[in-house]
Design an enzyme around this catalytic site. Structure first.
Site, PDB file in Angstrom:
ATOM      1  N   VAL A 522      25.978  36.795  39.610  1.00 43.89           N
ATOM      2  CA  VAL A 522      26.352  36.956  40.918  1.00 43.89           C
ATOM      3  C   VAL A 522      25.834  36.791  41.724  1.00 43.89           C
ATOM      4  O   VAL A 522      24.739  37.635  41.937  1.00 43.89           O
ATOM      5  CB  VAL A 522      27.793  37.609  41.385  1.00 43.89           C
ATOM      6  N   ASP A 634      42.653  43.206  34.866  1.00 44.04           N
ATOM      7  CA  ASP A 634      41.684  43.766  34.913  1.00 44.04           C
ATOM      8  C   ASP A 634      41.028  44.432  36.352  1.00 44.04           C
ATOM      9  O   ASP A 634      40.242  43.962  37.321  1.00 44.04           O
ATOM     10  CB  ASP A 634      40.079  42.738  34.890  1.00 44.04           C
TER      11      ASP A 634
END
Length: 858
Positions: A522, A634
């Site tokens: 990212v 998650d």
């Protein structure tokens, strides 16, 4: 000690210890299957029986037994080589079914050795292997090799029948297997934190400084290799192999012969310390795809002549596992005490290598012969094996007389099912054609250089349940190309050319990386022309989940909007690349603010509460905004991001999926286990039944993590403290949770708030999902904690029951409603800005809650 003396000692040690290890206990389940063989095959002390002997059920219509031509067996001892002279070949999905007498942990070992036989070239096979609950091998393509491949997985089998299915991946292709083992193991083989990570795939198992150990020398029939192939040669580093001919001192609660054979603990490699910065180094090849690994270190002080002389430092890459480890302290002053410690490597290096260092920085050594050098006895590296793809199951038929008697009924049911399926297929074709008319023309997409591109031609952005996509991007976003997404879309979706992302990230400068995961890295990016700051998540070429996660996030976030979800700005499926663009969260993740250190001050108790309450609101929206709940799967501290105001926002929806449909009477969905080690709901991991309560459990783990300011699993700590959930709940049950509160915020936490907070976390972490609160209750409870914390004049005598909140809530003629289809797609009502917050539960009860907890408000 010369090599001859060492060899004599080793002979004595091995002869003594192997005798004790070969007396293995008889497991409840012990299937040893020689596939494709017509006779039993004896390997050491074990007998593998033919797969048509009746001990297992084989789906045989699409399988063939084949034999290797003379001279093609692997270069092994005659007994072991015999196991690879036959194979079972499958030309269509087929399975073996094993009757499980004792549910629990089991080793499943699959043996493969490719050879050519008649029309079958097994080296060209490509296939997947799965059970009812997990994908064991997502894509197996054997290489031309003289060595067999032996895949060993540790599973948690909760069913009374284990079905192992082999599925050829190529049209006209085959799958094969030479032998299968299914063996039950003790439940305590893996400590509690590791159990939720099952299945585990064995990558390496090494007897450091000692001989190789065959299956017969291990109580659980594991194989141990020597460490020489992995030992890195370093200039000036001297090591030696040591062996112990005394008796090992197995202490209660520490390692047993089931954890590792005694020969592992009775041999070791020792560093001859010439300099206090010297280290022994081992390099292990692993999967190049980012993966999590459980690394087990086996240690036993067989070199000291007195306690407290040995000091060991252990590192994995740049991570510290242990420093100044004194094994005699662990053994209460005793030596030769077998011991192991586990370390969790969250993500492996993209280079596909795990490097382990063992040394000692202790200043007391000073090259004195009185002090032994640091040692290591054994290493196990196990991949936390969450393979991609869906499970495939071929349930075998028993061919019983009862089935034959019911043949007319079965045929009638099949005919009826066929008729229904035909009607459904016709309707699906009509709907598909209608859907394709709404999709952009293929000619409008940029050319693709990879098989997954362009994805927008392969799936509809119009989610079946989530409504039309409404990406929140500025109409003048530089470089973004609006693509019509449906007739009812209130805003276009934005597709960014890859060239724009390259410019925004300075050609993906590594200095701009702000995170990494299974999907890829990212980057912090600024869109050209003075545009907004965004976070760009770029798919890694090695990522097997790239296309799947890309699709999941686009479909989900294009239909859901909430101030406590990280919004999607756009996407890129150009030039052979996949990328997702999100609004940039300037304060990073909750995890980074708990452990980041440096110049960034730690979050205060009030800021932690605010972030957690925001995350709970975001999850509540996922669970209730649609007719079918969306389950995140998650939830963890690194997936809760903090915006400019430190409000918590839920991120990373690559593993999210639709939950059960209540209107159909569904209570759960059955699916392979996905999630992150330490946060996965143990009931979900055990049963593979997913509900929204699995998110509640994961959030409960985060509540303790934020309160205690320590990792969920920390193998460096003493055993009772390794698992945060067990450790914190121990003190919660004793009414002493304050003893484990992060010392940086301990002075801020009011007793009433802590009591309610601890009760909330404990309820979220209930063993059974049915006993956990709904996310709505969690939101309310966290708001209640915030009021108890903030209002110094608030003093309730009973803050121990969520029913207390409900009893004070007046009945409502109009209960909180779900959004209409018009509100979901933004085409009706007050528009996108009015209802997209989605916090109908908060809004509907906010007045009552304020009067209840604010004395001055009544």
């Amino acid at each position: 000690m010369d090599k001859f003396q060492l060899a004599l000692i080793l002979v004595g040690v091995i002869s003594t210890l192997c005798c004790s290890n070969t007396a293995a206990s008889t497991p409840a389940d012990n299937y040893l299957i020689s596939c494709g063989s017509s006779a039993s095959t004896t390997v050491g002390q074990r007998v593998f029986v033919p797969d048509d002997s009746g001990s297992v059920t084989l789906t045989s219509p699409h399988s063939t037994a084949v034999s290797a031509p003379p001279g093609s067996a692997p270069d092994l001892a005659a007994a072991a080589a015999a196991l690879y002279k036959t194979a079972r070949v499958f030309t269509a999905p087929s399975s073996y079914a094993f009757r499980i007498r004792r549910p629990g942990r089991h080793f499943v070992r699959l043996h493969f050795f490719p050879f050519a036989s008649g029309s079958y070239d097994l080296a060209a096979a490509s296939f997947k292997v799965s059970t009812q609950d997990a994908v064991l091998i997502d894509s197996f393509t054997p290489a031309h090799t003289s060595e067999p491949v032996r895949d060993e997985l540790l599973l948690d089998v909760a069913r009374d029948t284990l079905v192992v299915t082999f599925v050829p991946l190529a049209a006209g292709g085959v799958a094969f297997v030479n032998a299968v083992e299914v063996v039950s193991v003790p439940d305590d083989l893996m400590a509690a934190p590791a159990r939720t990570s099952l299945p585990l795939l064995t990558a390496h198992r090494v007897n450091v400084g000692g001989p190789a150990v065959a299956a017969d020398g291990d109580t659980l029939w594991r194989e141990w290799t020597t460490d020489e192939p992995y030992l890195a040669a370093s200039v000036g580093i001297v090591t030696r192999e040591v062996a112990y001919n005394g008796s090992l001192d197995h202490l209660a609660g520490d390692a047993t012969s089931d954890d590792a054979p005694d020969i592992v603990y009775a041999t070791a490699r020792e560093l001859v310390v010439l300099n206090t910065v010297d280290q022994m180094t081992w390099q292990f090849d692993v999967d190049k795809r980012p993966s999590s690994y459980l690394i087990r270190f086996h240690l036993c002080d067989i070199v000291s002549k007195a306690p407290h002389l040995l000091s060991i430092d252990v590192y994995v890459g740049s991570h510290t596992v242990a420093t100044g480890l004194d094994l005699s302290t662990i053994g209460n002053g005793n030596l030769a005490v077998p011991y192991y410690m586990d370390f969790v490597l969250d993500s492996s290096d993209p280079s596909g290598e795990i490097v382990i260092y063992v040394g000692s920085a202790s200043s007391m050594k000073k090259n004195s012969s009185a002090f032994p050098g640091p040692i290591l006895n054994g290493i196990e590296i196990m991949k936390m094996h969450f393979a991609s793809g869906s499970v495939a199951v071929v349930e075998p038929s028993d061919g019983s007389k009862k089935e034959k008697q019911n043949l007319p009924i079965v045929l009638g049911s099949l005919c009826g099912a066929f008729a229904i399926a035909s009607i459904a297929a016709a309707l699906a074709i009509l709907l598909r054609k209608k859907e394709e008319k709404l999709l952009p023309s293929p000619s409008s997409q940029s050319p693709s250089s990879t098989p997954w591109m362009p994805l927008l031609n392969r799936f509809s952005l119009r989610s079946r349940r989530h409504g039309s996509p409404t990406f929140a991007a500025d109409n003048d976003t530089p470089g973004a190309t609006p693509i019509a997404a449906g007739r009812s879309a209130s805003a276009p979706s934005y597709r960014f050319p890859f060239a724009v992302l390259r410019e925004a990230t300075n050609n993906f400068d590594e200095r701009l990386v702000i995170g990494a995961g299974g999907f890829g890295k990212v980057y912090r990016a600024v869109l050209p022309g003075g545009g907004a700051t965004v976070a760009v998540k770029r798919a890694s070429p090695e990522s097997r989940q790239g296309a799947r996660e890309f699709r999941a996030e686009v479909e989900l976030l294009s239909g859901l909007r909430h101030r406590h979800l990280v919004p999607l700005v756009g996407y890129c499926d150009d030039a052979g690349e996949l990328a997702l663009l999100y609004e940039y969260m300037e304060h990073g993740s909750l995890r980074s603010r708990l452990y980041g250190g440096g110049a960034t001050p730690p979050l205060s108790w009030a800021q932690r509460l605010e972030a957690l309450a925001g995350a709970a609101r975001g999850l509540l929206y996922l669970h209730t905004a649609l007719s079918t709940p969306v389950i995140h799967r998650d939830v963890k501290s690194s997936n809760i991001l903090l915006d400019g105001g430190l409000a918590g926002r839920v991120a990373d929806f690559g593993l999210s999926r639709s939950g059960p449909e209540p209107e159909l009477g569904e209570t759960h969905v059955s699916t392979a286990v996905k999630g992150s080690f330490g946060y996965v709901d143990p009931e979900y991991a055990r049963t593979r039944k997913l509900t929204a309560k699995s998110d509640v459990y994961s959030l409960g783990v985060v509540l303790l993590e934020a309160l205690c300011g320590r990792p969920v699993v920390d193998p460096r700590l003493p055993k009772p403290m390794v698992n945060l959930v067990e450790w914190a709940l121990h003190w919660q049950r004793r009414g002493e949770l304050g003893k484990v509160v992060d010392r940086r915020i301990a002075a801020e936490v009011r007793p009433q708030a802590l009591a309610k907070y601890g009760e909330t976390a404990a309820r979220c972490l209930a063993e059974r999902g049915a006993n956990r609160p709904a996310m709505e209750d969690v939101v309310w409870s966290l708001q209640f904690v915030m009021r108890l914390q903030d209002d110094s004049g608030l003093d309730f005598s009973d803050v121990n029951s969520l029913n207390f909140l409900r009893e004070l809530a007046p009945p409502s003629e109009d209960p909180p409603r779900r959004r209409s289809s018009q509100e979901e797609d933004g085409s009706g009502g007050e528009g996108e800005g009015a209802v997209t917050d989605g916090e109908f539960t908060d809004v509907s009860m906010r007045g009552v809650f304020w009067q209840m907890v604010n004395v001055g408000g009544r």
